[in-house]
Motif scaffolding. Structure first.
Motif, PDB file in Angstrom:
ATOM      1  N   LYS A  22     -14.049  -5.713  -0.736  1.00  0.00           N
ATOM      2  CA  LYS A  22     -13.036  -4.680  -0.975  1.00  0.00           C
ATOM      3  C   LYS A  22     -12.650  -4.009   0.331  1.00  0.00           C
ATOM      4  O   LYS A  22     -13.460  -3.911   1.248  1.00  0.00           O
ATOM      5  CB  LYS A  22     -13.551  -3.608  -1.927  1.00  0.00           C
ATOM      6  N   ALA A  23     -11.400  -3.572   0.367  1.00  0.00           N
ATOM      7  CA  ALA A  23     -10.914  -2.786   1.499  1.00  0.00           C
ATOM      8  C   ALA A  23     -10.230  -1.543   0.946  1.00  0.00           C
ATOM      9  O   ALA A  23      -9.583  -1.592  -0.101  1.00  0.00           O
ATOM     10  CB  ALA A  23      -9.921  -3.589   2.330  1.00  0.00           C
ATOM     11  N   TYR A  24     -10.387  -0.458   1.663  1.00  0.00           N
ATOM     12  CA  TYR A  24      -9.739   0.796   1.285  1.00  0.00           C
ATOM     13  C   TYR A  24      -8.764   1.161   2.389  1.00  0.00           C
ATOM     14  O   TYR A  24      -9.107   1.110   3.566  1.00  0.00           O
ATOM     15  CB  TYR A  24     -10.781   1.899   1.088  1.00  0.00           C
ATOM     16  N   VAL A  25      -7.520   1.512   1.996  1.00  0.00           N
ATOM     17  CA  VAL A  25      -6.476   1.834   2.956  1.00  0.00           C
ATOM     18  C   VAL A  25      -6.150   3.310   2.856  1.00  0.00           C
ATOM     19  O   VAL A  25      -5.882   3.821   1.760  1.00  0.00           O
ATOM     20  CB  VAL A  25      -5.199   0.998   2.693  1.00  0.00           C
ATOM     21  N   ALA A  26      -6.155   3.994   3.996  1.00  0.00           N
ATOM     22  CA  ALA A  26      -5.769   5.405   4.040  1.00  0.00           C
ATOM     23  C   ALA A  26      -4.289   5.495   4.391  1.00  0.00           C
ATOM     24  O   ALA A  26      -3.783   4.754   5.229  1.00  0.00           O
ATOM     25  CB  ALA A  26      -6.594   6.137   5.089  1.00  0.00           C
TER      26      ALA A  26
ATOM     27  N   VAL B  11      -7.933   1.195   7.710  1.00  0.00           N
ATOM     28  CA  VAL B  11      -8.515   0.307   6.704  1.00  0.00           C
ATOM     29  C   VAL B  11     -10.018   0.274   6.932  1.00  0.00           C
ATOM     30  O   VAL B  11     -10.482   0.181   8.067  1.00  0.00           O
ATOM     31  CB  VAL B  11      -7.955  -1.130   6.826  1.00  0.00           C
TER      32      VAL B  11
ATOM     33  N   VAL C 128       0.868  -1.181   0.000  1.00  0.00           N
ATOM     34  CA  VAL C 128       0.000   0.000   0.000  1.00  0.00           C
ATOM     35  C   VAL C 128       0.899   1.224   0.000  1.00  0.00           C
ATOM     36  O   VAL C 128       2.111   1.112  -0.007  1.00  0.00           O
ATOM     37  CB  VAL C 128      -0.953  -0.007   1.213  1.00  0.00           C
TER      38      VAL C 128
ATOM     39  N   ILE D 189     -15.810  -2.697   2.841  1.00  0.00           N
ATOM     40  CA  ILE D 189     -17.200  -2.482   2.453  1.00  0.00           C
ATOM     41  C   ILE D 189     -18.020  -3.607   3.081  1.00  0.00           C
ATOM     42  O   ILE D 189     -17.477  -4.679   3.404  1.00  0.00           O
ATOM     43  CB  ILE D 189     -17.379  -2.366   0.921  1.00  0.00           C
TER      44      ILE D 189
END
Length: 50
Positions: free
Chosen positions: A38-42, A30, A23, A33
């Motif tokens: 799905k995962a979204y990483v900041a 993290v 990432v 949804i």
């Protein structure tokens, strides 16, 4: 421990399913949804594009 990666873990068995996923710099959060596909990483230190 490696920097700037996340791992997918099966929490019921504490088994790492995917060794590492690269990432951006300094991941800080993290979000999954609701259906878990799905995962979204900041990231806190990713440099802006040139």
């Amino acid at each position: 421990m490696e920097n700037d990666v996340v791992r997918i873990v099966e929490t019921s068995t504490d088994t790492v399913l995917v060794p590492t996923i690269a990432v951006g710099d300094a991941p800080i959060g993290v979000v999954m949804i609701p259906n878990g596909t799905k995962a979204y990483v900041a990231n806190s230190a990713t440099a802006p594009p040139p």
